[in-house]
Design an enzyme around this catalytic site. Structure first.
Site, short mmCIF file in Angstrom:
data_model
loop_
_atom_site.label_atom_id
_atom_site.label_comp_id
_atom_site.label_asym_id
_atom_site.label_seq_id
_atom_site.Cartn_x
_atom_site.Cartn_y
_atom_site.Cartn_z
CD GLU A 1 6.11 32.70 49.81
OE1 GLU A 1 7.31 32.90 50.03
OE2 GLU A 1 5.28 32.43 50.69
CE LYS B 1 9.77 35.18 52.48
NZ LYS B 1 9.07 33.87 52.38
CB CYS C 1 5.55 34.72 52.80
SG CYS C 1 4.73 33.50 53.86
#
Length: 295
Positions: A43, A116, A153
């Site tokens: 990331e 995300k 993540c």
């Protein structure tokens, strides 16, 4: 083609962005030379993890894909090496910014962008200051080598992320990551919990999972705080068995080949998706666990 070779990588990052991209390219080339077809870089690899602190100047790191030189370089690499390259970057979109991933197919084509969904907010991981919650919904892409889903993540801690992508047909789940020490709880080592959570996603959905994390200690530029990232990138199979895991400090590459037909056969034979009862899952659409009923 039924077989797919995946690679997880890990590396450290500095404020020399050119060196970071060079380092990523080196790992990509090494993985491709070893037969990898889908290669995962961690990331936000272009810079240190700037979310360690709040500072207005970091907003200027965000770019569009059109102006991002690293993205263009990844596209050229994907085409040259005939590999799939998920590209994590800090996206600027109008007046807002996202923690995003562009999926580059083996021919260099952009298949789409995922933003995300889950945005953390804790000491050292102050992402809510920088990123709006993603508005794309979960995504899977039919790449040259198989159907790939990606969470970023903090997404990896939520079983809904993996289940949604599995329902959408993902053959492989990828999680680019930046996680390490916890400034407010210095005695905590979250690495085993981190690994086990994603292994559970693999087992519950019968889909292999690949995670790439960064390594090294990074220091805030405007406050007295540092994070030590614990690496430990890994590949696990559709049963949740840990096949490969890196150490906490070394730059490197992990590879494994999966037979997707065998994985699909196992998934169908177990019947976990056949026996789901979505009509009873309304509670999952609530925050407080209270299903509202019509009067």
């Amino acid at each position: 083609m039924s077989k797919i070779t995946v690679a997880a990588t890990q590396m450290h990052c500095t404020w020399n962005q050119q060196e970071n991209v060079d380092r990523a390219e080196k790992l990509i080339r090494q993985a491709a030379a070893q037969g990898a077809q889908v290669i995962l870089i961690q990331e936000l690899f272009e810079t240190p993890y700037f979310c360690i602190e709040i500072h207005e100047s970091y907003h200027d790191l965000a770019t569009t894909l059109e102006e991002n030189e690293a993205f263009k370089r990844f596209q050229a690499l994907a085409k040259e090496l005939d590999v799939v390259l998920p590209f994590s970057w800090y996206e600027r979109a109008g007046q807002v910014r996202f923690n995003s991933l562009a999926m580059i197919d083996a021919g260099g084509e952009l298949l789409g962008v995922y933003r995300k969904t889950h945005i953390p907010d804790s000491d050292g991981y102050l992402e809510k200051y920088y990123f709006s919650p993603g508005d794309t919904g979960f995504k899977v892409w039919h790449t040259k080598f198989g159907c790939v889903g990606v969470g970023i993540c903090w997404d990896q801690w939520f079983p809904e992320t993996a289940r949604a992508m599995a329902l959408m047909g993902a053959d492989i789940l990828l999680f680019p990551t930046a996680i390490g020490s916890e400034p407010s709880q210095p005695e905590m080592d979250s690495m085993p919990h981190w690994t086990n959570t994603m292994r559970g996603h693999a087992a519950a959905n019968q889909v292999p999972v690949i995670a790439s994390n960064r390594i090294g200690t990074e220091t805030a530029q405007h406050r007295d705080l540092e994070l030590t990232f614990f690496g430990s990138s890994f590949i696990c199979d559709e049963r949740g068995e840990l096949i490969e895991q890196a150490d906490r400090t070394s730059e490197g590459i992990l590879l494994h080949t999966f037979d997707l037909d065998q994985v699909r056969t196992m998934r169908k034979a177990w019947g976990l998706f056949r026996d789901r009862r979505p009509e009873h899952y309304d509670v999952l659409k609530t925050l407080d666990g209270q299903v509202k009923t019509a009067h």
